[in-house]
Design an enzyme around this catalytic site. Structure first.
Site: not given
Length: 311
Positions: A116, A200, A91-92, A249, A10
């Site tokens: 998510r 996170h 991340s994503l 994660q 993102q």
């Protein structure tokens, strides 16, 4: 030259992304069409025309960026691009890497990342969470000032993006205190980020539990190439280990600097960034100058990357 492929998370999205690549590559719109059918929403229209506020809502940002990364990956494969030694995603982007490596079906991943985004947003009431970027301090300094600023709230260092660039997340008031402390400690910049979800950090534990349930119901296979995971720097073959890493994660830091180090240890001499923007390419200039990075987001950059890695 051995290389790794990396996928952005993102923040890489923008209205009009991949428009230039779509002109000569039908894979782009086809990939977005597949994702749109899964969600019963026109992701290509959203990504090209906005509105920007909706594209930036996390439950739509995530599937749009997943589609963008996989579209570029499919074009790379169709142009006979060489195979990587490993993959990773920020991340994503880790979900995108797992799809590219054959561990996750694309349609399943679209559903997962849409969910998510929803559970992340629902984990913390809008307006209560925040994130900020701290530039110019050592990692340990940022960790310490977060600890001091937390009080009875949460604020944690969550993205170790490059030397001297750390993102923090937590309760809005604690973020404000940490920003003030970072400025007093000599940070070059300490600025809030335009997000409402404190990714996170510990506040994402409820979202992680719900993702765990969704992942248990999703088929996962052994990846065709190693996928380096953000939270533990491992390359997991067993489906349950991959599930555990994806759950962890959500509420643990993105260790991107160390991820690049692992890719280099596995033989990667350069990177190809598949997706819109050049976020990871920019970070890599500060992480590992000896490792050139090639962003692929339009026809010219695709040809440049293919040329650099030919033979």
């Amino acid at each position: 030259m051995s290389f790794a492929i990396v996928f952005p998370g993102q923040g890489a999205q923008s209205v009009g992304m991949l428009a230039g690549l779509a002109e000569g590559s039908p894979e782009v719109e086809q990939t977005f069409r597949e994702a749109s059918e899964v969600l019963d929403a026109d992701l290509w229209q959203l990504s090209q025309s906005g509105p920007e506020e909706q594209l930036n809502r996390t439950e739509w940002t995530q599937p749009a960026l997943l589609a963008a990364g996989i579209a570029v990956w499919r074009i790379w494969a169709s142009r006979k691009g060489p195979e990587p030694v490993a993959l990773a995603g920020h991340s994503l982007g880790e979900y995108t890497a797992l799809v590219a490596a054959g561990a996750l079906d694309f349609a399943d991943a679209v559903r997962l990342v849409h969910f998510r985004g929803q559970v992340m947003q629902e984990a913390v009431p809008e307006g209560e969470g925040a994130m900020a970027a701290i530039l110019g301090l050592e990692d340990e300094q940022v960790i310490a000032l977060c600890r001091d600023a937390a009080g009875d709230q949460v604020v944690e260092a969550v993205n170790f993006n490059s030397p001297g660039q750390v993102v923090i997340a937590g309760h809005r008031e604690a973020i404000d205190r940490a920003i003030e402390a970072a400025s007093e400690a000599g940070a070059k910049r300490a600025m809030p980020l335009p997000v409402s979800v404190p990714s996170h950090c510990r506040l994402m534990e409820p979202a992680a539990r719900r993702m765990g349930e969704a992942l248990r119901e999703t088929e996962i296979r052994e990846p065709q190439w190693p996928v380096i995971h953000n939270c533990d720097l491992g390359a997991h073959a067993a489906p349950d280990a991959i599930r555990d890493a994806l759950v962890a994660q959500l509420h643990n830091p993105v260790r991107w600097v160390e991820t690049i180090g692992v890719l280099r240890e596995r033989g990667a001499e350069s990177l190809v960034e598949c997706g819109p923007g050049k976020v990871l390419t920019g970070l890599n200039r500060r992480i590992e100058r000896r490792m050139p990075a090639h962003p692929v987001q339009d026809e010219a950059s695709l040809e440049k990357a293919l040329g650099a890695l030919a033979g």
